[in-house]
Design an enzyme around this catalytic site. Sequence first.
Site, PDB file in Angstrom:
ATOM      1  N   GLN A 149     -14.593   2.906   0.509  1.00  0.00           N
ATOM      2  CA  GLN A 149     -13.542   2.354  -0.508  1.00  0.00           C
ATOM      3  C   GLN A 149     -13.298   3.337  -1.450  1.00  0.00           C
ATOM      4  O   GLN A 149     -13.964   4.102  -2.160  1.00  0.00           O
ATOM      5  CB  GLN A 149     -14.615   1.296  -1.412  1.00  0.00           C
ATOM      6  CG  GLN A 149     -13.720   0.621  -2.272  1.00  0.00           C
ATOM      7  CD  GLN A 149     -14.624  -0.633  -3.142  1.00  0.00           C
ATOM      8  OE1 GLN A 149     -15.731  -0.740  -2.851  1.00  0.00           O
ATOM      9  NE2 GLN A 149     -13.756  -1.095  -4.152  1.00  0.00           N
TER      10      GLN A 149
ATOM     11  N   ASP B  34       0.877  -1.178   0.042  1.00  0.00           N
ATOM     12  CA  ASP B  34       0.005   0.015   0.076  1.00  0.00           C
ATOM     13  C   ASP B  34       0.730   1.366  -0.086  1.00  0.00           C
ATOM     14  O   ASP B  34       1.943   1.412   0.728  1.00  0.00           O
ATOM     15  CB  ASP B  34      -0.921   0.002   1.160  1.00  0.00           C
ATOM     16  CG  ASP B  34      -2.051   0.793   1.007  1.00  0.00           C
ATOM     17  OD1 ASP B  34      -3.170   0.698   1.115  1.00  0.00           O
ATOM     18  OD2 ASP B  34      -1.688   2.210   1.181  1.00  0.00           O
ATOM     19  N   ILE B  35       0.630   2.170  -0.738  1.00  0.00           N
ATOM     20  CA  ILE B  35       1.494   3.426  -0.965  1.00  0.00           C
ATOM     21  C   ILE B  35       1.234   4.154   0.505  1.00  0.00           C
ATOM     22  O   ILE B  35       2.174   5.008   0.612  1.00  0.00           O
ATOM     23  CB  ILE B  35       0.873   4.174  -2.010  1.00  0.00           C
ATOM     24  CG1 ILE B  35       1.816   5.366  -2.647  1.00  0.00           C
ATOM     25  CG2 ILE B  35      -0.186   5.225  -1.629  1.00  0.00           C
ATOM     26  CD1 ILE B  35       1.341   5.763  -4.064  1.00  0.00           C
TER      27      ILE B  35
ATOM     28  N   ASN C 259     -12.856  -3.236   1.791  1.00  0.00           N
ATOM     29  CA  ASN C 259     -13.896  -1.980   2.042  1.00  0.00           C
ATOM     30  C   ASN C 259     -14.779  -2.226   0.636  1.00  0.00           C
ATOM     31  O   ASN C 259     -14.282  -2.559  -0.131  1.00  0.00           O
ATOM     32  CB  ASN C 259     -13.403  -0.535   1.963  1.00  0.00           C
ATOM     33  CG  ASN C 259     -12.624  -0.101   3.244  1.00  0.00           C
ATOM     34  OD1 ASN C 259     -12.968  -0.723   4.330  1.00  0.00           O
ATOM     35  ND2 ASN C 259     -11.402  -0.007   3.346  1.00  0.00           N
TER      36      ASN C 259
ATOM     37  N   HIS D  68     -10.138  -5.356  -3.647  1.00  0.00           N
ATOM     38  CA  HIS D  68      -8.723  -5.551  -3.015  1.00  0.00           C
ATOM     39  C   HIS D  68      -9.062  -5.981  -1.609  1.00  0.00           C
ATOM     40  O   HIS D  68      -9.855  -5.405  -0.821  1.00  0.00           O
ATOM     41  CB  HIS D  68      -7.603  -4.200  -3.260  1.00  0.00           C
ATOM     42  CG  HIS D  68      -8.377  -2.895  -2.825  1.00  0.00           C
ATOM     43  ND1 HIS D  68      -9.488  -2.281  -3.448  1.00  0.00           N
ATOM     44  CD2 HIS D  68      -8.146  -2.168  -1.584  1.00  0.00           C
ATOM     45  CE1 HIS D  68      -9.730  -1.423  -2.858  1.00  0.00           C
ATOM     46  NE2 HIS D  68      -9.086  -1.365  -1.638  1.00  0.00           N
TER      47      HIS D  68
ATOM     48  N   HIS E  37      -6.828  -5.876   1.916  1.00  0.00           N
ATOM     49  CA  HIS E  37      -5.662  -5.290   2.741  1.00  0.00           C
ATOM     50  C   HIS E  37      -5.186  -6.318   3.481  1.00  0.00           C
ATOM     51  O   HIS E  37      -6.100  -6.730   4.271  1.00  0.00           O
ATOM     52  CB  HIS E  37      -6.045  -4.260   3.584  1.00  0.00           C
ATOM     53  CG  HIS E  37      -6.674  -2.888   2.862  1.00  0.00           C
ATOM     54  ND1 HIS E  37      -5.933  -1.783   2.678  1.00  0.00           N
ATOM     55  CD2 HIS E  37      -7.864  -2.464   2.218  1.00  0.00           C
ATOM     56  CE1 HIS E  37      -6.593  -0.667   1.919  1.00  0.00           C
ATOM     57  NE2 HIS E  37      -7.875  -1.276   1.636  1.00  0.00           N
TER      58      HIS E  37
HETATM   59  P1  5GP Z   1      -9.567   1.639  -0.084  1.00  0.00           P
HETATM   60  O1  5GP Z   1      -9.935   2.591   0.882  1.00  0.00           O
HETATM   61  O2  5GP Z   1     -10.289   1.286  -1.221  1.00  0.00           O
HETATM   62  O3  5GP Z   1      -9.917   0.090   0.740  1.00  0.00           O
HETATM   63  O4  5GP Z   1      -8.193   1.302  -0.079  1.00  0.00           O
HETATM   64  C1  5GP Z   1      -7.465   1.615  -1.076  1.00  0.00           C
HETATM   65  C2  5GP Z   1      -5.933   1.841  -1.056  1.00  0.00           C
HETATM   66  O5  5GP Z   1      -5.118   1.838  -1.945  1.00  0.00           O
HETATM   67  C3  5GP Z   1      -5.539   3.012   0.259  1.00  0.00           C
HETATM   68  O6  5GP Z   1      -4.983   1.954   1.411  1.00  0.00           O
HETATM   69  C4  5GP Z   1      -4.453   3.784  -0.490  1.00  0.00           C
HETATM   70  O7  5GP Z   1      -3.260   4.245   0.345  1.00  0.00           O
HETATM   71  C5  5GP Z   1      -3.880   2.586  -1.763  1.00  0.00           C
HETATM   72  N1  5GP Z   1      -3.447   3.309  -2.835  1.00  0.00           N
HETATM   73  C6  5GP Z   1      -4.068   4.247  -3.672  1.00  0.00           C
HETATM   74  N2  5GP Z   1      -3.608   4.614  -4.808  1.00  0.00           N
HETATM   75  C7  5GP Z   1      -2.525   3.754  -4.596  1.00  0.00           C
HETATM   76  C8  5GP Z   1      -1.281   3.653  -5.632  1.00  0.00           C
HETATM   77  O8  5GP Z   1      -1.230   4.239  -6.496  1.00  0.00           O
HETATM   78  N3  5GP Z   1      -0.307   2.747  -5.587  1.00  0.00           N
HETATM   79  C9  5GP Z   1      -0.546   1.790  -4.129  1.00  0.00           C
HETATM   80  N4  5GP Z   1       0.411   0.878  -3.973  1.00  0.00           N
HETATM   81  N5  5GP Z   1      -1.379   2.042  -3.323  1.00  0.00           N
HETATM   82  C10 5GP Z   1      -2.408   3.117  -3.594  1.00  0.00           C
END
Ligand code: 5GP
Length: 121
Positions: free
Chosen positions: A98, A33-34, A91, A104, A106
């Site tokens: 989300q 995760d970034i 999420n 995805h 985590h």
């Molecule tokens: P969500 O909130 O959709 O469950 O989580 C999305 C996740 O993707 C977040 O934790 C965010 O930090 C990660 N993320 C967003 N953009 C990028 C990216 O360009 N590269 C990577 N490696 N992670 C990302």
Amino acid sequence: MNYDDKNIFAKILRGEIPTKTVYEDEYALAFPDINPQAPVHILVIPKGRYVSAADFGATASPEEITGFYRAVSHVAKQLGVEDSGYRIICNIGPDSQQMVPHFHVHILGGHKMGHVLAPSD
Ligand code: 5GP
């Protein structure tokens, strides 16, 4: 919700955005995760075009579902958190916040976490 091929994880799958591959097979890709929220914070995504866990569970093939969840377990073991324990989160939709509309999981671990079902103060 229709799948948006312009989402960031679709671009990662197509190799348009670089990432460090932690694990890859025909069903899944795992990468850091970034914005890590734990010492170990890896995202595992299916290769197919699925908006969310709900979409994946409802429409993916049994092979894709099995292959994907086997990959999640494999990655946790590869990361060394199988015995210490870890949390998997996905999420789904607006109330969960989300952010990326490609399913995805985590994987979070590497330290002691608060209980996720504890009531908030
Ligand atoms: P969500 O909130 O959709 O469950 O989580 C999305 C996740 O993707 C977040 O934790 C965010 O930090 C990660 N993320 C967003 N953009 C990028 C990216 O360009 N590269 C990577 N490696 N992670 C990302």
